[in-house]
Design an enzyme around this catalytic site. Structure first.
Site, mmCIF file in Angstrom:
data_model
loop_
_atom_site.group_PDB
_atom_site.id
_atom_site.type_symbol
_atom_site.label_atom_id
_atom_site.label_comp_id
_atom_site.label_asym_id
_atom_site.label_seq_id
_atom_site.Cartn_x
_atom_site.Cartn_y
_atom_site.Cartn_z
ATOM 1 N N ARG A 46 -20.388 -10.602 -58.829
ATOM 2 C CA ARG A 46 -20.918 -9.909 -60.002
ATOM 3 C C ARG A 46 -22.439 -9.695 -59.922
ATOM 4 N NH1 ARG A 46 -16.678 -12.938 -62.286
ATOM 5 N NH2 ARG A 46 -15.273 -11.698 -63.565
ATOM 6 N N VAL B 96 -22.872 -21.878 -52.474
ATOM 7 C CA VAL B 96 -23.893 -21.245 -51.644
ATOM 8 C C VAL B 96 -24.830 -20.460 -52.560
ATOM 9 C CG1 VAL B 96 -24.316 -19.623 -49.763
ATOM 10 C CG2 VAL B 96 -22.329 -21.122 -49.686
ATOM 11 N N HIS C 190 -18.148 -16.716 -50.120
ATOM 12 C CA HIS C 190 -16.772 -16.588 -49.627
ATOM 13 C C HIS C 190 -16.708 -16.938 -48.139
ATOM 14 C CE1 HIS C 190 -16.755 -13.432 -52.947
ATOM 15 N NE2 HIS C 190 -15.747 -14.206 -53.301
HETATM 16 P P1 AMP Z 1 -13.789 -14.956 -56.289
HETATM 17 O O1 AMP Z 1 -13.679 -13.854 -55.277
HETATM 18 O O2 AMP Z 1 -14.975 -14.841 -57.173
HETATM 19 O O3 AMP Z 1 -12.495 -15.198 -57.030
HETATM 20 O O4 AMP Z 1 -14.044 -16.286 -55.457
HETATM 21 C C1 AMP Z 1 -13.173 -16.699 -54.441
HETATM 22 C C2 AMP Z 1 -13.547 -18.104 -54.036
HETATM 23 O O5 AMP Z 1 -14.881 -18.110 -53.570
HETATM 24 C C3 AMP Z 1 -13.475 -19.090 -55.207
HETATM 25 O O6 AMP Z 1 -12.931 -20.308 -54.732
HETATM 26 C C4 AMP Z 1 -14.910 -19.239 -55.604
HETATM 27 O O7 AMP Z 1 -15.210 -20.468 -56.212
HETATM 28 C C5 AMP Z 1 -15.597 -19.140 -54.240
HETATM 29 N N1 AMP Z 1 -17.008 -18.769 -54.397
HETATM 30 C C6 AMP Z 1 -17.516 -17.751 -55.131
HETATM 31 N N2 AMP Z 1 -18.870 -17.776 -55.096
HETATM 32 C C7 AMP Z 1 -19.222 -18.832 -54.317
HETATM 33 C C8 AMP Z 1 -20.466 -19.397 -53.903
HETATM 34 N N3 AMP Z 1 -21.629 -18.887 -54.272
HETATM 35 N N4 AMP Z 1 -20.434 -20.493 -53.123
HETATM 36 C C9 AMP Z 1 -19.249 -21.049 -52.734
HETATM 37 N N5 AMP Z 1 -18.038 -20.559 -53.096
HETATM 38 C C10 AMP Z 1 -18.022 -19.477 -53.883
#
Ligand code: AMP
Length: 313
Positions: free
Chosen positions: A193, A182, A37
């Site tokens: 998760r 990342v 994030h």
């Molecule tokens: P989430 O909180 O899981 O809904 O993710 C919010 C944003 O962060 C989304 O655009 C995800 O694709 C991105 N995101 C989550 N994990 C990663 C990661 N490991 N690397 C890059 N972006 C990520």
């Protein structure tokens, strides 16, 4: 950093900023923030005058209620991370700010968005209604934030594919920036998760990345039959019996169609369960050997390998 709970207040604030020619950058999240994030927020900070981050665990995109109930939360830590990263506005709406709620406390969604084909493949096929919920909440968020540049992670490849379509087909005044995945140094893609994995599972989870890397190597060595490579990746994963595979596939990046022969830019897509945690990942592969050098650089930036660093403060 200003925390805003009201959609109307955020809209008015950002409208005022746009009037003074400020460029707005927006990063939607569900919180429990990690380096993945943070990479989006940092890029957003570099490329815009004003950084808006939202944290909203959207109930309509969860098809399993226990997944929603167990979704990890640590708002204090998230706020500290965002404060340090130079975020200007944290949009933190309640469920009742984003949706109408009936007398039993359930969200009422009279207005729906139907995502069509995307619902029937990969994530869509295994998580019924997930993408309709994502499209609905993202449209709401885009309407609240207004004209902006938005940052999404390629970690969720099918989501990126869907949101690009949403922006294009609904003529939304939004520019999307797709950001690299990342990973921990060991290969595992960072995910909120992952916090629910045991120490042993955290090690086993790397096999998902290793399997995709093996598939990528096989494609780069000249194997063009999609089925063969998918089988190889599956067989790699099957050696770790704790991982319950949902799907492995290889798709064309721009259509999500599975080609018979690997001749173009493709993505290996994978999803499975480890214990009670569902993991998804993907890897870009350029099958055109003439472009390998270019690809190599692109791949490095598409899949930043960082050392695991606790960002808990
Ligand atoms: P989430 O909180 O899981 O809904 O993710 C919010 C944003 O962060 C989304 O655009 C995800 O694709 C991105 N995101 C989550 N994990 C990663 C990661 N490991 N690397 C890059 N972006 C990520």
């Amino acid at each position: 950093m200003q925390i805003v709970n009201s959609a109307k207040e955020l809209r008015q604030t950002l409208d005022r900023l746009r009037l003074s020619a400020k460029k707005i950058g927006f990063v939607p999240t569900m919180g429990f923030l990690h380096e993945g994030h943070l990479s989006l927020v940092e890029r957003c900070k570099k490329e815009n005058d004003v950084v808006v981050v939202s944290i909203f665990v959207n109930p309509t995109q969860f098809n399993v209620s226990s997944d929603l109930e167990n979704y990890p939360k640590d708002l204090d830590n998230d706020c500290e991370i965002l404060e340090r990263s130079g975020t200007d506005y944290l949009f933190l709406p309640s469920v009742s700010e984003m949706y109408n709620i009936d007398s039993s406390g359930k969200t009422v969604t009279d207005i729906k968005i139907s995502c069509g084909e995307v619902n029937s493949v990969f994530e869509g096929a295994f998580r019924s209604g997930h993408f309709d919920g994502v499209a609905l909440v993202v449209t709401k968020l885009f309407n609240i934030v207004g004209e902006c540049r938005t940052y999404f992670g390629l970690k969720d490849y099918q989501q990126v594919y869907l949101i690009s379509k949403l922006i294009q087909e609904l003529f939304l005044p939004i520019e999307m920036v797709k950001c690299p995945t990342v990973r921990q140094e060991s290969g595992l893609a960072l995910s909120s998760r992952n916090a629910r994995l045991t120490d042993k599972e955290l090690v086993l989870a790397n096999e998902i990345y290793f399997a995709m890397k093996e598939g990528k190597r096989m494609i780069e060595s000249g194997i063009t039959e999609t089925k063969k490579v998918i089988e190889l990746i599956k067989n790699h994963i099957l050696k770790t019996e704790e991982i319950k595979l949902e799907y492995v596939s290889i798709v064309k990046e721009d259509t999500l169609v599975v080609p018979e022969l690997l001749t173009d830019k493709v993505r290996i897509l994978i999803a499975g369960w480890l214990g009670n945690v569902r993991l998804i990942d993907n890897l870009e592969v350029n099958c055109n050997s003439e472009l390998k050098d270019e690809l190599f650089e692109h791949h490095l930036s598409d899949s930043s390998i960082i050392s695991e660093r606790k960002i808990k403060v």
